[in-house]
Structure formats: C-alpha cells, structure tokens
Design an enzyme around this catalytic site. Structure first.
Site, short mmCIF file in Angstrom:
data_model
loop_
_atom_site.label_atom_id
_atom_site.label_comp_id
_atom_site.label_asym_id
_atom_site.label_seq_id
_atom_site.Cartn_x
_atom_site.Cartn_y
_atom_site.Cartn_z
N ASP A 176 0.83 -1.19 0.00
CA ASP A 176 0.00 0.00 0.00
C ASP A 176 0.87 1.25 0.00
OD1 ASP A 176 -2.63 0.84 0.04
OD2 ASP A 176 -3.14 -0.45 1.73
N ASP B 70 -10.44 2.04 -3.49
CA ASP B 70 -11.00 0.79 -2.97
C ASP B 70 -12.40 0.49 -3.48
OD1 ASP B 70 -8.69 0.93 -1.59
OD2 ASP B 70 -9.58 0.71 0.39
#
Ligand code: GLA
Length: 541
Positions: free
Chosen positions: A165, A221
């Site tokens: 990430d 997301d």
C-alpha cells in the site's frame, strides 16, 4: 571446409524457409510462457483489521472444503491488521492478541493445505488502516526497512505474495516510482523465489510499474455496491494496453459472495476475468451463498482470466451504456476469442455487434460461458445480437475464421507517459469520455515531450504490404505530429487545426506493414499533439 560451409549454408537456408513457412501459418504467434494473474482470497473486504490466526486458518480450510482450491484458487492473503507498531529492536511487532503464534506459523498452516500465503505492508512508514485504529500500524511500513522487512516476510516467514500500500508513502511524500523500485530490488535480493508483488497506489501509476510489479491496483478501494463495479469497469476500459508479459491491472478484491444481486455478481466476475485481473475473493467463506461459489468456480470464465496469452480484453463496441470487450484466446490472432457484453445501465438492453468488428468473417461458433452451452441462436448472418439484463453481463467464446482488425481506438493505445498520479500532472496524457468520439473515448494531452507518445503495438496484417492509415483527430491550434511504423518514420502531418477542441477530422498516409503484428506510433516531441480518437488501417488498393 568449403563443402562444410556450403552444407551449413544449405541447412541454414532450409531452416529459414521452414521458419518462414511456420511464420506464414500464423505470423502473429510468438508467445512465450508468462506468469498468470493470481487467484485467491484476502481478508480486507469483509474483515478489515479484525483478523486473527483462527480466522485466517479457518478461511484457508474453507477454501479447500468449498472446492475453490480445486477450481484454481491458491492464495490466502492477510491484509492490514496484524501488526502492533515497531519495536525498539527495529523489527515489526505482531499483534499477539490476534496472532499469538506469530506470522510464520500462519504461513506454514496455509502451506500445509497446499495453498500459498500472502501478506501486506506499506511502502511508507504507516499502514493505511492506521487511520481507523491506532497505533498498531504506525512505523510498520517498509520505508527505511526495505531489505530487513522483505527478508523477514519471504526468507524468514516464507510468504509468497505481498501487497504494498502507499498511505504511509503519501504521508512521507515519498516518490512513488523510486520507493516501489527500491522495494522490488529488495524483494529480488531475497533467497525465496517466485514471489508475487502487488503495487497498491489506487491509480495507474505509470508504465514503469510493469518493470517493477506483477500487478498494480488501478483504482480506489472497491465497495459493496454496484457503483463501485461500474466505476472500476469504466476506469479500466482504457488500460488494456498496459497488460502483458505477465503483468496485470488489478481491479481490486471481489465483492462476490457478499449479497450483491446476481446480475451484478455476474458482471463483476466476467469483467474481472476478461481483463485478466488477479481474482481475489473478499467474502467470508462461512457465509458465502452457493450461487456465488458456483460463479467463482465458473471454469469458462476463469479460463478467460487464466489464458496463457496473459492479455486484457479491449473495447470493441460501447453504445448506450452497453460495453463489449473482446480478446484473443490461446493463440494470438487464432480462431478463438473471448467476448463479454456488459450492460452498465439500469434497464435491460440489447446490442448488435458486427462479426467483422469482433475480428471474424463467415460462420462463427458461439459458446455461452454462463449456460455452458452452444448459443448459435445469437449469431445472425454477419453479427451477434445479445440481450443483457440491467447491470448484467453475457460472456461467450467465438470461434471462426479471423480477419485483420481495421480500427484501433485511442482507448486501446499504449500511452507511454500515461500516469494517473497528480505528481506527474505537467502535460500528462489522458483518456476522456465524449459522445463525439468513436466508442465514446479519445486521448489528449499528448506530445510536447520526447516520451509522450501513443502507440498501437499490435496492428494486424496477415499478408503484409501497403496500407492506408487514417487518423481521426481534433485540434484547436496549428499542432502537427509524426507517424512511425515499426520504428521508422512513415509520415508527417502539419497544421492539423480543425477549428475546435472536439471538432473531428481525418488525415491519411500510405505505409508499409510487415506480415504479423506492427507498431504504429504517433508523436510530437516539440509541441502539443492533436487529440486522437482512433486510427483505421486498410489495405491499399
Ligand atoms: C487501502 C487498500 C485496501 C486495504 C486497506 C488496508 O485502502 O487500498 O485494499 O489494503 O488499505 O488498510
């Protein structure tokens, strides 16, 4: 000696004739083995940071018991939520209330089931989940610990996959390319082989990522709703050119099995598969409905995802919210193609797609990937006609005699300087939606830099020879551009002013193509280029 060299020459000539003949049978196919997109499960979508050894091991058991392992799923990926800060010794601490026996034990358990284990980290200092729960994810990222931590994940703990990430990277204002490249270098230094590496920067970060990672997230997301599936589909429609050689756009973890309506689940699966995304299930196997298990096991759809060519479907038609994606299967320019027809609207719709646009001529056999049966009824003389439920998808294999593609859209071009990161905002190429453009999309922001070109890397010509290439462009000033074919300059176009930004016009050049695939590039290193909608490539007669 003389005779020997004559013999060698004769053998070499014979070999080159043979290979030329082999080339003639299919001048397009020179495919080497590529790594396929991974298939598995991840903890994030359902459990967020609420994970534990028991939960992860239980999901690994269920992957086997549900038959999903036998269907091809093999990775069990632990996402954010297992850390507890970094200790004074410089090593990450594990949250022992959740993982009392550490992380190696979990990887060992996953391996004991014949599965592969995945783990999560951040490229900066802090994990993304720190925004929800503090302080477990503070200072646990790879930044400044690249070699130490990757060695721990892979050589000490024996994980097989890592998703990295970038929340901490943003907070530290790290350079995305530099930091991910540094991490990739550290991974390469590990003893463990066959590690898969996913870049999670929530946008296409630039073509450099293909050198660095196996896959990369292209969007923010996913959420448990139709809006997400539609958004991610549309944001990936113009990213097919960056998939290849074993490197994939990652459309994010699946929401299948979490109570989306059936038609939306079908679209989710079919689009992810034709785009060759990693297929990572995100639900709880303890509560997954039977219907969703069946969909996830659909071998006809999975074959699209796991096809040996490792390419993404590209748009063939897009009208009234019905999107048609297609790609070659098994052999480049071979007899079989995958086709997915997706209805992004809230009403039932139907579309006619000419067989020529799908790359075929004459009789075509149609196989339905949801009904697992032949569907000759949808193939009329020279087109297929497909009815699709609201938010639904249909998926097919078409088999028949191939013809060369004649239309190449901007949205399937490789834009060399393309990046969706704000850091690169100076004259960055973009793909925009517009009803004025063919298939509804065009590219602009090209030119003005040496590296800011667009290219179609698979322009087809079965025979080779002279072709007319016609460019559809629009331009509000006196811009121009050059066209090169297979690396050699082929034409130059000056003063392409069409009067307004989206006022389209066409200009043509006659070029020589090789038999097989060709590369056509449009560029202007010195000044801005016009907006480009598409090129058409037709035999010169
Ligand atoms: C980001 C990622 C998600 C998930 C979370 C974890 O939002 O995009 O997929 O990994 O972080 O905190």
């Amino acid at each position: 000696m003389k005779n020997f060299s004559r013999l060698c020459c004769a053998l070499l000539c014979a070999a080159s004739v043979l290979s030329a003949c082999a080339g003639q049978s299919n001048p397009f196919d020179n495919q080497e083995e590529v790594r396929l997109p991974i298939m598995g499960w991840s903890s994030w979508n359902t459990f967020l940071c609420d994970i534990s050894e028991d939960l992860i091991c239980g999901q690994a058991d269920a992957m086997v018991e549900t038959g999903l392992k036998d269907a091809g799923y093999s990775y069990i990926n632990i996402d954010d939520g297992y850390t507890d800060g970094r200790g004074e010794d410089g090593f990450i601490r594990i949250d022992t209330t959740k993982f009392p026996n550490g992380m190696k034990v979990v990887a060992d358990y996953i391996h004991s089931k014949g599965l592969k284990a995945g783990i999560y980290a951040d490229g900066g200092n802090n994990n993304c989940g720190t925004r929800d729960v503090r302080p477990y994810g503070l200072e646990v990222g790879l930044w400044r610990y690249e070699e130490q931590d990757t060695k721990m994940y892979f050589d000490d703990w024996n994980y097989d996959f890592i998703k990295i990430d970038f929340c901490g990277g943003l907070w530290r204002k790290l350079d995305v390319q530099e930091q991910y490249t540094k991490i990739a270098d550290a991974i390469h230094k590990c003893d463990k082989q066959d590690i898969r590496f996913n870049v999670c920067r929530w946008a296409f970060p630039g073509v450099w990522v293909r050198e660095v990672a196996d896959s990369w997230r292209t969007t923010n997301d996913i959420e448990l709703d139709w809006a997400s599936i539609k958004r991610i589909t549309l944001e990936n429609v113009y990213l097919s050119a960056y998939v290849g050689g074993g490197h994939y756009n990652d459309l994010d973890m699946l929401e299948i099995g979490r109570e989306l309506p059936e038609d939306e689940e079908r679209t989710h699966m079919a689009v992810w598969c034709i785009m060759s995304s990693p297929i990572i299930i995100g639900c709880d196997f303890r509560t997954i409905p039977e219907r969703s298990i069946e969909l996830l096991k659909n071998q006809d759809l999975l074959a699209m995802d796991q096809d040996r060519l490792g390419i993404s479907g590209a748009p063939v038609a897009f009208a009234d919210s019905v999107l048609v994606l297609a790609k070659d299967m098994e052999t480049f320019h071979g007899p079989k193609r995958a086709v997915v027809v997706t209805n992004l609207s809230g009403e039932e719709a139907s579309i006619d797609v000419p067989l020529a646009d799908l790359g075929f001529r004459g009789k075509v056999a149609v196989y339905d990937c949801f009904q697992h049966a032949d569907r000759q009824d949808i193939c009329l003389s020279d087109h297929i006609t497909v009815k699709v439920a609201a938010h639904g998808s249909e998926a097919f294999y078409l088999t028949g005699k191939r013809i060369d593609k004649t239309s190449y859209q901007a949205e399937e071009a490789f834009l060399n300087a393309y990046s969706e990161l704000e850091e690169h905002a100076d004259r960055t190429p973009h793909v925009y939606f517009s009803t004025s453009a063919d298939l509804g999309m065009y590219a602009c922001g090209l030119g003005g830099r040496e590296d800011n070109w667009m290219e179609w890397q698979k322009v087809e010509s079965s025979k080779g020879g002279r072709y007319v290439v016609t460019v559809r462009y629009a331009c509000a000033d006196e811009s121009g551009m050059k066209m090169s074919v297979n690396g050699a300059e082929a034409a130059s176009f000056d003063n392409l002013n069409t009067g307004a930004e989206l006022e389209w016009a066409e200009t043509s050049a006659v070029v020589e193509l090789n038999a097989g695939y060709n590369t056509i590039r449009l560029e202007n290193a010195d000044a801005a280029m016009p907006a480009i909608d598409r090129i058409t490539v037709k035999e010169y007669r």
